[in-house]
Design a protein around this motif. Sequence first.
Motif, PDB file in Angstrom:
ATOM      1  N   GLY A 251       0.803  -1.222   0.000  1.00  0.00           N
ATOM      2  CA  GLY A 251       0.000   0.000   0.000  1.00  0.00           C
ATOM      3  C   GLY A 251       0.837   1.274   0.000  1.00  0.00           C
ATOM      4  O   GLY A 251       2.003   1.279   0.362  1.00  0.00           O
ATOM      5  N   GLY A 252       0.210   2.364  -0.426  1.00  0.00           N
ATOM      6  CA  GLY A 252       0.834   3.684  -0.381  1.00  0.00           C
ATOM      7  C   GLY A 252       1.940   3.911  -1.384  1.00  0.00           C
ATOM      8  O   GLY A 252       2.733   4.848  -1.237  1.00  0.00           O
TER       9      GLY A 252
ATOM     10  N   VAL B 292       4.175   5.602   0.868  1.00  0.00           N
ATOM     11  CA  VAL B 292       3.717   6.313   2.049  1.00  0.00           C
ATOM     12  C   VAL B 292       3.487   5.235   3.098  1.00  0.00           C
ATOM     13  O   VAL B 292       2.892   4.190   2.808  1.00  0.00           O
ATOM     14  CB  VAL B 292       2.406   7.086   1.757  1.00  0.00           C
ATOM     15  N   TYR B 293       4.000   5.461   4.305  1.00  0.00           N
ATOM     16  CA  TYR B 293       3.866   4.450   5.356  1.00  0.00           C
ATOM     17  C   TYR B 293       2.444   4.487   5.898  1.00  0.00           C
ATOM     18  O   TYR B 293       2.026   5.469   6.514  1.00  0.00           O
ATOM     19  CB  TYR B 293       4.879   4.690   6.470  1.00  0.00           C
ATOM     20  N   LEU B 294       1.684   3.437   5.622  1.00  0.00           N
ATOM     21  CA  LEU B 294       0.306   3.331   6.079  1.00  0.00           C
ATOM     22  C   LEU B 294       0.253   2.366   7.256  1.00  0.00           C
ATOM     23  O   LEU B 294       0.577   1.187   7.104  1.00  0.00           O
ATOM     24  CB  LEU B 294      -0.601   2.817   4.948  1.00  0.00           C
ATOM     25  N   ALA B 295      -0.123   2.872   8.418  1.00  0.00           N
ATOM     26  CA  ALA B 295      -0.194   2.030   9.609  1.00  0.00           C
ATOM     27  C   ALA B 295      -1.117   0.846   9.344  1.00  0.00           C
ATOM     28  O   ALA B 295      -2.223   1.011   8.824  1.00  0.00           O
ATOM     29  CB  ALA B 295      -0.703   2.839  10.799  1.00  0.00           C
ATOM     30  N   GLY B 296      -0.639  -0.345   9.626  1.00  0.00           N
ATOM     31  CA  GLY B 296      -1.433  -1.554   9.452  1.00  0.00           C
ATOM     32  C   GLY B 296      -1.457  -2.116   8.046  1.00  0.00           C
ATOM     33  O   GLY B 296      -2.167  -3.094   7.803  1.00  0.00           O
ATOM     34  N   ASP B 297      -0.702  -1.537   7.104  1.00  0.00           N
ATOM     35  CA  ASP B 297      -0.692  -2.066   5.741  1.00  0.00           C
ATOM     36  C   ASP B 297      -0.045  -3.443   5.731  1.00  0.00           C
ATOM     37  O   ASP B 297       1.108  -3.605   6.142  1.00  0.00           O
ATOM     38  CB  ASP B 297       0.065  -1.117   4.798  1.00  0.00           C
ATOM     39  N   GLU B 298      -0.780  -4.443   5.251  1.00  0.00           N
ATOM     40  CA  GLU B 298      -0.291  -5.829   5.291  1.00  0.00           C
ATOM     41  C   GLU B 298       0.918  -6.058   4.392  1.00  0.00           C
ATOM     42  O   GLU B 298       1.861  -6.754   4.766  1.00  0.00           O
ATOM     43  CB  GLU B 298      -1.417  -6.790   4.916  1.00  0.00           C
ATOM     44  N   GLY B 299       0.909  -5.476   3.180  1.00  0.00           N
ATOM     45  CA  GLY B 299       2.022  -5.669   2.255  1.00  0.00           C
ATOM     46  C   GLY B 299       3.319  -5.092   2.787  1.00  0.00           C
ATOM     47  O   GLY B 299       4.363  -5.752   2.787  1.00  0.00           O
ATOM     48  N   ALA B 300       3.277  -3.847   3.277  1.00  0.00           N
ATOM     49  CA  ALA B 300       4.466  -3.206   3.833  1.00  0.00           C
ATOM     50  C   ALA B 300       4.929  -3.930   5.097  1.00  0.00           C
ATOM     51  O   ALA B 300       6.131  -4.130   5.307  1.00  0.00           O
ATOM     52  CB  ALA B 300       4.194  -1.736   4.130  1.00  0.00           C
ATOM     53  N   GLY B 301       3.980  -4.338   5.930  1.00  0.00           N
ATOM     54  CA  GLY B 301       4.326  -5.076   7.146  1.00  0.00           C
ATOM     55  C   GLY B 301       5.019  -6.393   6.834  1.00  0.00           C
ATOM     56  O   GLY B 301       5.967  -6.794   7.514  1.00  0.00           O
ATOM     57  N   PHE B 302       4.558  -7.070   5.775  1.00  0.00           N
ATOM     58  CA  PHE B 302       5.168  -8.328   5.355  1.00  0.00           C
ATOM     59  C   PHE B 302       6.604  -8.103   4.902  1.00  0.00           C
ATOM     60  O   PHE B 302       7.505  -8.873   5.241  1.00  0.00           O
ATOM     61  CB  PHE B 302       4.331  -8.961   4.240  1.00  0.00           C
TER      62      PHE B 302
END
Length: 157
Positions: A40-41, A81-91
């Motif tokens: 995301g973002g 953009v760092y989106l809190a809770g974004d699954e793709g970025a978190g992965f």
Amino acid sequence: MAYTTFAEPTNKVAATAGKDYLIYVNTGATEANPTWTLVGGQRSGDLSRKADEIDASDKTSGGWKSTIPGLRSWSLDLESVYLAGDEGAGFLEAAFLAGKQVHIKFEYPDKSYVTGWATLTECSLSTPHDDVATLKGTLSGAGALSDVKKGESHEED
């Protein structure tokens, strides 16, 4: 008055918008049955493909250098953009911390795509006081990218 049909120019521009290229990461358990999750973002996703240059010059080349391609490599530079809770970025962050390779998909505007395995060799979080927080990273290819495949529906968008 609502319009549903619009004239199309005969000399249509073939350019594509960068916003229509997307990066997905396989958050599923297998390569054979992927669960493609959008990172995301996204602001940019720059796909780079290179080949080492091997000097094939000789004394009879008339003073001109001659080269042939050597080992090839690819990488994806990503900024989101760092989106809190974004699954793709978190992965991606979890893979970096665990030192694991990730299975990625780079999608073109017509929904065709290439896939490959990569190592996240950079994973930075930028937090300026006067702008949004961004996640920046480099995915360095581990082997070849796939051939371009026809688009298909996403299990998760």
